[in-house]
Design a protein around this motif. Structure first.
Motif, PDB file in Angstrom:
ATOM      1  N   GLU A 191       0.831  -1.202   0.000  1.00 38.74           N
ATOM      2  CA  GLU A 191       0.000   0.000   0.000  1.00 38.74           C
ATOM      3  C   GLU A 191       0.870   1.258   0.000  1.00 38.74           C
ATOM      4  O   GLU A 191       0.583   2.232  -0.679  1.00 38.74           O
ATOM      5  N   GLU A 192       1.934   1.192   0.785  1.00 39.63           N
ATOM      6  CA  GLU A 192       2.808   2.361   0.883  1.00 39.63           C
ATOM      7  C   GLU A 192       3.610   2.586  -0.389  1.00 39.63           C
ATOM      8  O   GLU A 192       3.869   3.721  -0.775  1.00 39.63           O
ATOM      9  N   ARG A 193       3.981   1.499  -1.036  1.00 38.85           N
ATOM     10  CA  ARG A 193       4.749   1.653  -2.273  1.00 38.85           C
ATOM     11  C   ARG A 193       3.922   2.262  -3.391  1.00 38.85           C
ATOM     12  O   ARG A 193       4.452   2.767  -4.364  1.00 38.85           O
ATOM     13  N   ALA A 194       2.595   2.204  -3.253  1.00 39.88           N
ATOM     14  CA  ALA A 194       1.722   2.761  -4.283  1.00 39.88           C
ATOM     15  C   ALA A 194       1.511   4.268  -4.104  1.00 39.88           C
ATOM     16  O   ALA A 194       0.712   4.872  -4.797  1.00 39.88           O
ATOM     17  N   GLN A 195       2.224   4.849  -3.155  1.00 43.64           N
ATOM     18  CA  GLN A 195       2.034   6.273  -2.846  1.00 43.64           C
ATOM     19  C   GLN A 195       3.353   7.034  -2.983  1.00 43.64           C
ATOM     20  O   GLN A 195       4.420   6.415  -2.984  1.00 43.64           O
ATOM     21  N   PRO A 196       3.305   8.368  -3.032  1.00 44.30           N
ATOM     22  CA  PRO A 196       4.556   9.132  -3.010  1.00 44.30           C
ATOM     23  C   PRO A 196       5.376   8.792  -1.763  1.00 44.30           C
ATOM     24  O   PRO A 196       4.813   8.445  -0.717  1.00 44.30           O
ATOM     25  N   TYR A 197       6.692   8.906  -1.890  1.00 39.24           N
ATOM     26  CA  TYR A 197       7.590   8.424  -0.849  1.00 39.24           C
ATOM     27  C   TYR A 197       7.215   8.849   0.569  1.00 39.24           C
ATOM     28  O   TYR A 197       7.180   8.044   1.502  1.00 39.24           O
ATOM     29  N   LEU A 248      -5.664   0.900 -13.933  1.00 42.45           N
ATOM     30  CA  LEU A 248      -5.696   0.032 -12.767  1.00 42.45           C
ATOM     31  C   LEU A 248      -4.817  -1.198 -12.978  1.00 42.45           C
ATOM     32  O   LEU A 248      -4.119  -1.652 -12.073  1.00 42.45           O
ATOM     33  N   GLU A 249      -4.872  -1.707 -14.182  1.00 37.69           N
ATOM     34  CA  GLU A 249      -4.125  -2.917 -14.479  1.00 37.69           C
ATOM     35  C   GLU A 249      -2.623  -2.647 -14.480  1.00 37.69           C
ATOM     36  O   GLU A 249      -1.829  -3.416 -13.951  1.00 37.69           O
ATOM     37  N   LEU A 250      -2.249  -1.510 -15.066  1.00 37.97           N
ATOM     38  CA  LEU A 250      -0.832  -1.167 -15.181  1.00 37.97           C
ATOM     39  C   LEU A 250      -0.263  -0.767 -13.818  1.00 37.97           C
ATOM     40  O   LEU A 250       0.891  -1.043 -13.498  1.00 37.97           O
ATOM     41  N   ARG A 251      -1.080  -0.101 -13.022  1.00 35.93           N
ATOM     42  CA  ARG A 251      -0.725   0.297 -11.662  1.00 35.93           C
ATOM     43  C   ARG A 251       0.637   1.011 -11.581  1.00 35.93           C
ATOM     44  O   ARG A 251       1.426   0.761 -10.658  1.00 35.93           O
ATOM     45  N   GLN A 252       0.906   1.875 -12.542  1.00 32.91           N
ATOM     46  CA  GLN A 252       2.202   2.545 -12.588  1.00 32.91           C
ATOM     47  C   GLN A 252       2.136   3.978 -12.095  1.00 32.91           C
ATOM     48  O   GLN A 252       3.137   4.554 -11.715  1.00 32.91           O
TER      49      GLN A 252
END
Lengths: 502, 502
Positions: free
Chosen positions: A338-344, B35-39
């Motif tokens: 979850e954290e990696r999907a956000q800004p640092y 959503l799929e790419l999640r980049q």
């Protein structure tokens, strides 16, 4: 900002003379490659304290390189003719074209700093001019310019010594003017204003590099090697057609072995004194955090340091004095999905305490410029920009009333080895020592370099770093407790004074 | 800033209903790809005037897309609980993770604008907060966020009409509050403050997009299509592993055919009036530029427009009134080799006039956002950042006392054709028409779009654009001369008043 530059770096003459010819030849090569490729211009800014060898260094660069392709330009207060044009006009006129090197002495920062030191401008004026400068430099970088900013620093004592020495010699006496002595009288203000200016204009794409100016050999090698590594790196990036994002401006390479961590002296404290002081400071901390005035503040404690430096033990001595409902210890490890999907910084914002509360970070947002830098977990551009993002973050905390205290626990390499072995020997402590700890230990020097850069670039007025000599655990714990109490007392007192006036 | 948004764009219902299903389906596809790419995460900022359809648009986005992966969040003044944390805390909490879309209503700009409108903050406070916001957004962009900023705009009259209509209907009467009417009373201040805020926070990486909010169909298609094109473009860039520099945020696609240029009305002036007015305004200009007060100012005139719009003729009518020692006409063509080796604006800085002088630019620094944009001579990132760099440049000119007047000479496509043919027919004018002119003509619509974006993004208080209806040369020349005289008079008068007070 100036911590590392006041350590008195020195390079002996023999060492300098051995290194100089190779450096000169490499710089000259780089200069011709730059000219041949003609893809970007290099701008070197030279600023700093008087008596820190700025002029001598510019002369040296001219001597080392081909003067036909290096343009040195010095700026004083604008002349009458220059005042007829917009303020930036004279700097635009002096920009080097692609393929060349421009050395700009005193440049756009010179007047801005002097005006503030002499109180001809207010704080808000300074902020506005710095904002304009940041936008200007950002434009230069986007236009492909390699921008290298040197600040030459000397301590007050070294400056005085330098002026005295010049005055003593009849051949150099003329070089010291009343203006120099006036600047010396204002040394403290220069240092403060320079600190503000440098922090606020040190960006990921164009960071300031602080040069210890006290030794001619050191500063020459430092400037020469930094310049060489910056140009070489960029040339390679251009040849390989890397995106500009992948090539931030350089941090300085290590020129000698003197550094902040190495210059700490071993400190000790006996059992009896420790027990006394522990009780006293824990009591003091308990009272302070229960003080009514603390309800309008918050406390953010940051612990960084080598493995086995004693962070956990120090934190337990603090929490023992606190109300369990009031504090939270945040153990920072690898980020979750979850954290990696956000800004640092997002994962640290989650744990920012509200007023009246305390957050203790066992490792922190500094991971980006320590482990992530050293292990290559993020790109150079990412950790380079992190310094100013972290400063912004801590400024926001402080602006909201948080007292931010950052401890760097430093142990010697020998002490670490002893502790590792001890941990392996004691069954109940074996979980504390892993393969990774041994691996990190191999990169000791890289970590020390990263720690020194971190302290230089993120020790701010509002959130200074406290270096803790931690070879002796008892000494370290007391220093930490005492520092927290002092910072809290100052903050609460200040709050009361402001209220008293209102 | 709001020029294009006050033209009253409209989309008829049939057209809207025909377009909507396709747009919805495409948006939904883009959302799933994201959503799929999640980049990367998408952040959509929704701000603007009251009564401009902000809420309705957010609802629509929620309806069009999969609401499980779109998080809408509205911000008002901070609650008591939120005030216990640093100011940015509540925004950090609402950031969408990679792969999702966050729609932030009133966000970090809301309070900043209201505080300034209500005079709870000073100009300097506003500047500081905008600086913090720029740094924050720059961090987001570097973290890979696709940041899209919509400002919903309505004119004062449309806002009033909207509130009145709501009040009339018993079912909607409750929606108009005293707060709304108060905002309406302050409309002028809102517009001014918003203009400052938008200009100063419109960066190359995250520009503002102004939405004409007066028609529900138009604004829905505008927002939907912009969002779709931005996400699609970024998805493609990520798939192809392009460097981030190559994918700036989007400018808005044309949703209808209404635009600033098209909405100009043909204007004419007879010979007799022309002769009279020409003599009068040339005399006036001659006196103004010889006025003592002008020695402290300078004059920068910029001429842009389609080929054959009459720039040269208009410039000759101005220079006829000037002292040859005082002015310089700068014909801007392709840059020289020397100029290409420098940052883009360098070649214009060379011609910046000193105090007491006049520079007339026949084409200008706007080439970057006109011909270079349309012909692809520079990357999108380069011309996108040029808007704010140009604003900074003109601010510096104005800060140094320059009066900056920018003319956009607009002719119709028919008129251009007539003039081209006439030039070809007259031997002494044939040098004025080339193959390139005919080629440019084929890209007429692209140029018009570029001109409209330019006017919206660079018409500032200090250096506004003057649109000149130029189908009739005589009318155009007089309008230009008169405008220059008026601007100069205002500036010199202001100068005298300031001096009178001192």
């Amino acid at each position: 900002m100036f911590e590392s530059a006041e350590l008195g770096h020195r390079i002996p003459d023999e060492e300098y003379e051995a290194a100089e010819p190779g450096l000169r030849a490499a710089l000259l090569d780089a200069q011709y490659d730059l000219l041949e490729l003609r893809q970007f211009a290099v701008i070197v800014l030279i600023n700093g304290m008087d008596g820190a060898g700025k002029g001598a260094t510019v002369n040296l660069l001219n001597e080392w390189m081909d003067p036909r392709h290096i343009e040195a330009c010095a700026f004083d207060s604008p002349t009458a003719a220059e005042s007829e044009y917009p303020a930036m006009w004279r700097f635009w006129r002096s920009l080097p074209p692609r393929g060349k090197i421009g050395v700009l002495f005193n440049n756009w920062y010179g007047q801005v700093i002097v005006d503030r030191v002499e109180r001809r401008s207010r704080r808000a004026d300074l902020e506005q001019r710095l904002d304009e400068i940041r936008r200007f430099e950002s434009m230069l970088v986007r236009e492909g310019v390699l921008l290298i900013k040197f600040w030459f620093h000397v301590s007050r004592a070294v400056q005085k010594q330098h002026f005295k020495a010049l005055e003593k010699d009849p051949r150099t006496r003329w070089r010291v003017t009343r203006r120099d002595w006036r600047a010396h009288d204002l040394y403290g203000r220069y240092r403060d204003v320079a600190g503000q200016v440098l922090r606020s204009s040190s960006t990921g794409e164009a960071p300031w590099l602080i040069v210890d100016g006290s030794d001619a050999n050191f500063r020459a090698l430092f400037v020469g090697r930094t310049l060489l590594s910056a140009i070489t790196k960029r040339l390679e990036a251009v040849r390989r057609k890397w995106a500009p994002r992948q090539t931030a401006a350089p941090l300085a390479p290590a020129v000698d072995t003197v550094n902040l961590i190495g210059s700490l002296q071993r400190q000790e404290m006996g059992h009896k004194e420790y027990d006394e002081q522990l009780e006293r400071h824990q009591g003091r901390l308990a009272l302070l955090t229960r003080d009514d005035a603390f309800r309008k503040r918050s406390l953010v404690l940051v612990f960084e340091g080598m493995d086995a430096a004693g962070k956990g033990g120090a934190i337990r001595r603090i929490s023992a004095a606190l109300d369990i409902r009031q504090y939270r210890i945040v153990q920072v490890a690898a980020p979750t999905e979850e954290e990696r999907a956000q800004p640092y910084l997002w994962r640290f914002w989650r744990h920012v305490p509200r007023r009246g509360k305390i957050a203790v970070f066992d490792r922190s947002w500094y991971g980006r410029v320590l482990v992530e830098r050293v292990e290559g977990y993020c790109s150079e551009a990412d950790w380079m920009r992190a310094y100013s993002e972290i400063n912004d973050f801590e400024d926001e905390l402080a602006a909201a009333g948080a007292v931010v205290v950052k401890f760097l626990l430093a142990i010697s390499k020998d002490e670490q080895l002893a502790r590792f072995k001890q941990r392996e020997a004691e069954p109940h402590k074996r979980f504390k020592i892993t393969e990774e700890d041994w691996r990190n230990r191999e990169r000791w020097d890289d970590y020390v370099q990263a720690i020194c850069d971190m302290v230089d670039r993120t020790s701010t007025e509002r959130a200074p770093w406290v270096l803790v000599e931690a070879d002796d655990k008892q000494y370290a714990r007391i220093k930490i407790l005492r520092t927290i109490c002092e910072r809290l007392e100052a903050a609460l007192d200040h709050g009361r004074k402001v209220e008293g006036k209102a």
